[in-house]
Design a protein around this motif. Structure first.
Motif, PDB file in Angstrom:
ATOM      1  N   ALA A 255       0.836  -1.212   0.000  1.00  0.00           N
ATOM      2  CA  ALA A 255       0.000   0.000   0.000  1.00  0.00           C
ATOM      3  C   ALA A 255       0.865   1.255   0.000  1.00  0.00           C
ATOM      4  N   PRO A 256       0.364   2.352  -0.589  1.00  0.00           N
ATOM      5  CA  PRO A 256       1.091   3.629  -0.528  1.00  0.00           C
ATOM      6  C   PRO A 256       1.284   4.055   0.919  1.00  0.00           C
ATOM      7  N   SER A 257       2.406   4.701   1.202  1.00  0.00           N
ATOM      8  CA  SER A 257       2.726   5.015   2.589  1.00  0.00           C
ATOM      9  C   SER A 257       1.667   5.898   3.245  1.00  0.00           C
ATOM     10  N   ASN A 258       1.083   6.824   2.468  1.00  0.00           N
ATOM     11  CA  ASN A 258       0.133   7.750   3.089  1.00  0.00           C
ATOM     12  C   ASN A 258      -1.218   7.098   3.397  1.00  0.00           C
ATOM     13  N   PHE A 259      -1.453   5.871   2.911  1.00  0.00           N
ATOM     14  CA  PHE A 259      -2.693   5.147   3.229  1.00  0.00           C
ATOM     15  C   PHE A 259      -2.451   3.919   4.103  1.00  0.00           C
ATOM     16  N   LYS A 364      -9.746   1.180  -3.234  1.00  0.00           N
ATOM     17  CA  LYS A 364      -8.872   1.008  -4.397  1.00  0.00           C
ATOM     18  C   LYS A 364      -7.553   0.352  -4.001  1.00  0.00           C
ATOM     19  N   PHE A 365      -6.921   0.841  -2.932  1.00  0.00           N
ATOM     20  CA  PHE A 365      -5.623   0.319  -2.534  1.00  0.00           C
ATOM     21  C   PHE A 365      -5.744  -1.064  -1.893  1.00  0.00           C
ATOM     22  N   GLU A 366      -6.909  -1.349  -1.319  1.00  0.00           N
ATOM     23  CA  GLU A 366      -7.085  -2.667  -0.703  1.00  0.00           C
ATOM     24  C   GLU A 366      -7.259  -3.783  -1.730  1.00  0.00           C
ATOM     25  N   GLN A 367      -7.405  -3.423  -2.994  1.00  0.00           N
ATOM     26  CA  GLN A 367      -7.435  -4.441  -4.043  1.00  0.00           C
ATOM     27  C   GLN A 367      -6.121  -5.222  -4.096  1.00  0.00           C
ATOM     28  N   TYR A 368      -5.058  -4.608  -3.592  1.00  0.00           N
ATOM     29  CA  TYR A 368      -3.742  -5.248  -3.616  1.00  0.00           C
ATOM     30  C   TYR A 368      -3.429  -5.958  -2.286  1.00  0.00           C
ATOM     31  N   ILE A 369      -4.383  -5.915  -1.369  1.00  0.00           N
ATOM     32  CA  ILE A 369      -4.200  -6.522  -0.053  1.00  0.00           C
ATOM     33  C   ILE A 369      -5.050  -7.797   0.031  1.00  0.00           C
ATOM     34  N   LYS A 370      -4.465  -8.863   0.554  1.00  0.00           N
ATOM     35  CA  LYS A 370      -5.202 -10.120   0.724  1.00  0.00           C
ATOM     36  C   LYS A 370      -6.030 -10.037   2.018  1.00  0.00           C
TER      37      LYS A 370
END
Length: 401
Positions: A255-259, A364-370
Motif C-alpha cells: 500500500a502507498p505510505s500515506n494510506f 482502491k488500494f485494498e485491491q492489492y491486499i489479501k
C-alpha cells in the motif's frame, strides 16, 4: 466494641425499578470478585444494601478496593448490633468516641428501614443522643452543622451504626449493560476508554494487536497489566492477543505510505468485528479522541468505520489529551501506559499519513491486499488470556513455596 461490618449504599441502581434486583446481584458478584484476594470476609445482600462482614479483617485494604467498584454510591464502616436500644446506644457512643479529639458537636440520624420495629425514628434519635450526652464531656448536639453525624439504620435482622461515609465510584455495575470489545493498544487513551465504558455497566473483553519481533514481550506484559488494573473496577476481562506482524509487513509492501495507517486500522476493525461476532459481543470500543491524530479525524473515522456493521463506542471522542491524561492518572493506568514499549500502531507509522482519507481510495488500494486471507489467519492465531485465572495459578504456585 469495634467496627465489624461495612454498609454499602447504591446510587443509580435504586432507580432501576423492576430490574433493580438483577443490578444488585451483579454488583454483589463484582464486589465478591474484587475482594476475593482478602481472606476471611463475607459479603451478602440485604434489601437496599450490601453488607461486608469483616470478622477479624482490618478494614483499610477493603475500603481501598471498594472505592474503585462501579455501582457503589457510598459506604461506611459500621457496628452491627441486635434490635436492643441499649446496644444501639453503646455502639453510638463508641462511634462518637472514635471521633474524640475532633468532634465537639454531633447529631443522631436514624433510618427505620424495618418498619415493624416498635420505636419510631425521632424517639430513637432522642434516646440514643441522650445516652451519648450523658456519657461524654464537652459534647453538644448540633442538628444543623455537626462535627460528627452518627447514623443508625434499623434493618430487618439487625441495626447498623455508622459515622463517616466513603465516596464510591458511582455509575452502574460492570456487566449490567451488555458486553463489548475494547481495542486496547497499551497507550494512554484506550484504558481510559475501557474505564468509562465499564462505568456505564459494560462488560469488557479486550483485543490487542501484537507484532513480534517489532513489538516486545514487555509491550504485551504492559497490556496485561492494564487489563489487571481495569479488573479492579469490577470486571473480569479476557484479553485476545492478535498476531499482526504478517498483516503489517504485507500492508507496508503493498500500500502507498500515506494510506498504510488507514488500511491497517481497517484491518484491525475487521478482525475486531470478527472476534465480536464469534464471542457474541454487542459493540466495539476504542480510545479515539476527535482530531488527536491522523487516524482520528472525522474523515479517517468515516473511512475506517466502513468495514464494520458493529456499533463503535468512543467514550473519549470530545476529550482533549490533557483531560485523558488526568483521568488516566486518577484511575492508576497512566504510569503503566507510558512505559517505553512500542505497540504495533507506532512501529510502522509513516510520516505522511492521510488526515482526510476517502473510502474510495481505501477500497482502491485494498485491491492489492489479501484482506480475507489475513483476517482469517489473524483470528485463527489469537491467543486468549483469562488474567483472573492466571492470577489464581500464580498465587497457588506462591503458596506452594
Amino acid at each position: 466494641m469495634k467496627y465489624d461490618h461495612i454498609l454499602i449504599r447504591y446510587g443509580e441502581l435504586a432507580l432501576k425499578g423492576k430490574n433493580r434486583v438483577s443490578f444488585e446481584k451483579q454488583l454483589l458478584a463484582n464486589i465478591r470478585h474484587v475482594l476475593k484476594p482478602i481472606q476471611g470476609l463475607k459479603v451478602k445482600r440485604t434489601f437496599g444494601r450490601i453488607v461486608v462482614e469483616l470478622f477479624e479483617v482490618e478494614p483499610g485494604p477493603v475500603v481501598e478496593l471498594l472505592k474503585n467498584i462501579f455501582g457503589i454510591h457510598s459506604f461506611s464502616l459500621a457496628i452491627r448490633v441486635d434490635h436492643e436500644v441499649l446496644d444501639m446506644q453503646k455502639a453510638a457512643l463508641k462511634a462518637v468516641q472514635e471521633s474524640e479529639g475532633t468532634a465537639r458537636t454531633f447529631k443522631i440520624v436514624t433510618r427505620r428501614a424495618y418498619k415493624p420495629f416498635p420505636i419510631d425514628s425521632q424517639t430513637l434519635n432522642h434516646k440514643i443522643g441522650g445516652y451519648v450526652l450523658a456519657n461524654t464531656e464537652n459534647l453538644t448536639v448540633d442538628v444543623h452543622n455537626p462535627d460528627a453525624t452518627i447514623r443508625v439504620e434499623v434493618r430487618e435482622t439487625a441495626a447498623y451504626i455508622t459515622t463517616d461515609a466513603f465516596k464510591g465510584a458511582g455509575g452502574l455495575p460492570a456487566g449490567t449493560s451488555g458486553k463489548l470489545l475494547l481495542m486496547l493498544s497499551g497507550g494512554i487513551d484506550s484504558p481510559v476508554a475501557g474505564y468509562l465504558a465499564m462505568k456505564r455497566g459494560a462488560d469488557l473483553e479486550a483485543i490487542h494487536f501484537h507484532s513480534p519481533p517489532y513489538t516486545s514481550e514487555r509491550a504485551k506484559q504492559k497490556v496485561m497489566d492494564l487489563v489487571k488494573r481495569l479488573n479492579e473496577f469490577g470486571g473480569n476481562i479476557k484479553l485476545h492477543i492478535v498476531p499482526f506482524t504478517d498483516i503489517q509487513t504485507h500492508i507496508r509492501d503493498e500500500a502507498p505510505s500515506n494510506f498504510q495507517m488507514t488500511i491497517m486500522r481497517r484491518m484491525m476493525m475487521r478482525i475486531a468485528t470478527k472476534v465480536a461476532e464469534e464471542k457474541g459481543l454487542l459493540a466495539i470500543a476504542t480510545g479515539d479522541s476527535l482530531g488527536q491524530v491522523a487516524s482520528q479525524t472525522l474523515h479517517s473515522i468515516h473511512t475506517i468505520n466502513e468495514v464494520t456493521n458493529y456499533p463503535v463506542i468512543r467514550p473519549l471522542i470530545t476529550m482533549d489529551k490533557l483531560e485523558v491524561m488526568d483521568l488516566a492518572k486518577k484511575i492508576g493506568t497512566y504510569e503503566t501506559s507510558i512505559l517505553p514499549y512500542e505497540d504495533c500502531c507506532t512501529i510502522f507509522l509513516p510520516p505522511d499519513s492521510k488526515t482526510r482519507p476517502s473510502r474510495k481510495h481505501a477500497n482502491k488500494f485494498e485491491q492489492y491486499i489479501k484482506v480475507d486471507h489475513y483476517v482469517t489467519q489473524a483470528v485463527e492465531g489469537i491467543e486468549t488470556l483469562d488474567l483472573t485465572k492466571l492470577d489464581d495459578v500464580e498465587q497457588a504456585i506462591e503458596d506452594l513455596f
